[in-house]
Every structure is written in C-alpha cells, then in structure tokens.
Design a protein around this motif. Structure first.
Motif, PDB file in Angstrom:
ATOM      1  N   ALA A  21      11.240   0.991   2.506  1.00  0.00           N
ATOM      2  CA  ALA A  21      10.186   0.374   1.699  1.00  0.00           C
ATOM      3  C   ALA A  21       9.574  -0.838   2.389  1.00  0.00           C
ATOM      4  O   ALA A  21       8.499  -1.291   2.001  1.00  0.00           O
ATOM      5  N   LEU A  22      10.236  -1.349   3.419  1.00  0.00           N
ATOM      6  CA  LEU A  22       9.783  -2.559   4.099  1.00  0.00           C
ATOM      7  C   LEU A  22       9.228  -2.279   5.480  1.00  0.00           C
ATOM      8  O   LEU A  22       9.064  -3.188   6.286  1.00  0.00           O
ATOM      9  N   THR A  23       8.929  -1.018   5.754  1.00  0.00           N
ATOM     10  CA  THR A  23       8.380  -0.639   7.050  1.00  0.00           C
ATOM     11  C   THR A  23       6.871  -0.491   6.970  1.00  0.00           C
ATOM     12  O   THR A  23       6.308  -0.352   5.878  1.00  0.00           O
ATOM     13  N   THR A  24       6.239  -0.508   8.133  1.00  0.00           N
ATOM     14  CA  THR A  24       4.788  -0.351   8.164  1.00  0.00           C
ATOM     15  C   THR A  24       4.381   1.030   7.657  1.00  0.00           C
ATOM     16  O   THR A  24       3.320   1.186   7.067  1.00  0.00           O
ATOM     17  N   ASP A  25       5.230   2.025   7.869  1.00  0.00           N
ATOM     18  CA  ASP A  25       4.973   3.379   7.383  1.00  0.00           C
ATOM     19  C   ASP A  25       6.112   3.765   6.446  1.00  0.00           C
ATOM     20  O   ASP A  25       7.160   4.204   6.888  1.00  0.00           O
ATOM     21  N   GLN A  31       9.755   5.337  -6.324  1.00  0.00           N
ATOM     22  CA  GLN A  31       9.518   4.820  -7.671  1.00  0.00           C
ATOM     23  C   GLN A  31      10.279   3.510  -7.904  1.00  0.00           C
ATOM     24  O   GLN A  31       9.729   2.565  -8.457  1.00  0.00           O
ATOM     25  N   ARG A  32      11.523   3.449  -7.484  1.00  0.00           N
ATOM     26  CA  ARG A  32      12.297   2.206  -7.641  1.00  0.00           C
ATOM     27  C   ARG A  32      11.708   1.077  -6.804  1.00  0.00           C
ATOM     28  O   ARG A  32      11.619  -0.066  -7.251  1.00  0.00           O
ATOM     29  N   ALA A  33      11.311   1.408  -5.568  1.00  0.00           N
ATOM     30  CA  ALA A  33      10.730   0.389  -4.695  1.00  0.00           C
ATOM     31  C   ALA A  33       9.405  -0.117  -5.256  1.00  0.00           C
ATOM     32  O   ALA A  33       9.139  -1.326  -5.254  1.00  0.00           O
ATOM     33  N   HIS A  34       8.573   0.788  -5.768  1.00  0.00           N
ATOM     34  CA  HIS A  34       7.291   0.394  -6.358  1.00  0.00           C
ATOM     35  C   HIS A  34       7.536  -0.530  -7.562  1.00  0.00           C
ATOM     36  O   HIS A  34       6.890  -1.574  -7.699  1.00  0.00           O
ATOM     37  N   TYR A  35       8.483  -0.154  -8.400  1.00  0.00           N
ATOM     38  CA  TYR A  35       8.765  -0.972  -9.573  1.00  0.00           C
ATOM     39  C   TYR A  35       9.348  -2.337  -9.174  1.00  0.00           C
ATOM     40  O   TYR A  35       9.008  -3.365  -9.777  1.00  0.00           O
ATOM     41  N   ALA A  36      10.178  -2.364  -8.153  1.00  0.00           N
ATOM     42  CA  ALA A  36      10.718  -3.641  -7.665  1.00  0.00           C
ATOM     43  C   ALA A  36       9.589  -4.553  -7.209  1.00  0.00           C
ATOM     44  O   ALA A  36       9.615  -5.764  -7.470  1.00  0.00           O
ATOM     45  N   MET A  37       8.589  -3.980  -6.552  1.00  0.00           N
ATOM     46  CA  MET A  37       7.449  -4.785  -6.108  1.00  0.00           C
ATOM     47  C   MET A  37       6.630  -5.280  -7.301  1.00  0.00           C
ATOM     48  O   MET A  37       6.118  -6.402  -7.294  1.00  0.00           O
ATOM     49  N   ASP A  65      16.416   5.343  -1.318  1.00  0.00           N
ATOM     50  CA  ASP A  65      15.093   5.591  -0.749  1.00  0.00           C
ATOM     51  C   ASP A  65      14.079   6.124  -1.766  1.00  0.00           C
ATOM     52  O   ASP A  65      13.154   6.816  -1.427  1.00  0.00           O
ATOM     53  N   SER A  66      14.243   5.726  -3.022  1.00  0.00           N
ATOM     54  CA  SER A  66      13.324   6.131  -4.082  1.00  0.00           C
ATOM     55  C   SER A  66      12.045   5.291  -4.044  1.00  0.00           C
ATOM     56  O   SER A  66      12.094   4.065  -4.188  1.00  0.00           O
ATOM     57  N   PHE A  97       1.250   0.651  -3.648  1.00  0.00           N
ATOM     58  CA  PHE A  97       2.455   0.101  -3.038  1.00  0.00           C
ATOM     59  C   PHE A  97       2.109  -0.923  -1.956  1.00  0.00           C
ATOM     60  O   PHE A  97       2.691  -2.003  -1.902  1.00  0.00           O
ATOM     61  N   GLY A  98       1.143  -0.596  -1.120  1.00  0.00           N
ATOM     62  CA  GLY A  98       0.741  -1.521  -0.063  1.00  0.00           C
ATOM     63  C   GLY A  98       0.223  -2.837  -0.606  1.00  0.00           C
ATOM     64  O   GLY A  98       0.568  -3.913  -0.113  1.00  0.00           O
TER      65      GLY A  98
END
Length: 125
Positions: A45-49, A15-21, A12-13, A70-71
């Motif tokens: 990372a794949l939720t509306t919130d 930073q990792r999710a942002h970098y993956a995107m 649930d990081s 991120f959005g």
C-alpha cells in the motif's frame, strides 16, 4: 489536544488499506497526529505501484462516484505530516526494497512502532 492515533495494517487487502487512509486523513484533518505502520504484505500500500494489493479498485472508478481515490488519500496522509512506516520484514516478504516506497515512508520494525505508540491504543485495520 487530542491523543495521537496509531494505525497498523497487516495484510494485502486494498479495501483495508483504503479505509486506513480514510481514517488517517480524517484524523489529520482534525489536528490529530497519525502514525501508520504497514506490516507484512500491507507494505504494498506504500509503494509507487500498489497494484499488488488484493481487490484494487481504480481511482478513476471511485472518483466518478465522488469517493476519494487511493492515490489522493495517500498524498493527503503524507502531505498532512503523518508518520508512515513500512516494516523491514514486510518489505522482504513482499520482495520489495526501499526504492519501491513512496517518498516520505520510513522503514522501521514493529518495535519502533510500538515504542512510539507507548500506552496509546492501537487501531488494527
């Protein structure tokens, strides 16, 4: 034609999710097909919130520095046609349902992701 890219997230990081995107959007802009699989609590990372991600930085803070929020990145990844999957088990782990996910996110298991990846390399972020 370039090989497809297969990305996987496991925690649930933010930073990792942002970098993956960032990686996914970059690959898509070069014409590569991207499949992103979010397992465990990374489904947040794949939720509306996505505020449940750890270490979240607000989009307006990033955008003030000239960095894609991120959005914006998630919209680009989905808009450019990436296959985006949320793990069935991860949804249960995070206490989520399919109604919590962004439009266009498929609910699948790891076996479906691995079957799609075949012999292609996986990039775990």
């Amino acid at each position: 034609m370039s090989r497809p890219m297969f990305l996987t997230l496991a925690d649930d990081s933010w930073q990792r999710a942002h970098y993956a995107m960032i990686v996914a959007a970059g690959a898509l802009s070069l014409g590569r097909h991207v499949t992103l699989f979010a397992g465990g609590r990374s489904v947040l990372a794949l939720t509306t919130d996505c505020s449940g991600l750890q270490g979240t930085i607000a989009d307006n803070v990033l955008e003030a520095k000239g960095i894609a929020g991120f959005g914006e990145l998630r919209e680009a990844v989905l808009g450019f046609g990436a296959t985006v999957m949320a793990c069935e088990t991860g949804l249960i782990m995070a206490g989520l349902t399919t109604k919590d996910l962004l439009a266009g996110v498929e609910v699948r298991g790891i076996v479906s992701f691995l079957e799609l990846a075949g012999d292609n390399p996986l990039l775990a972020l």
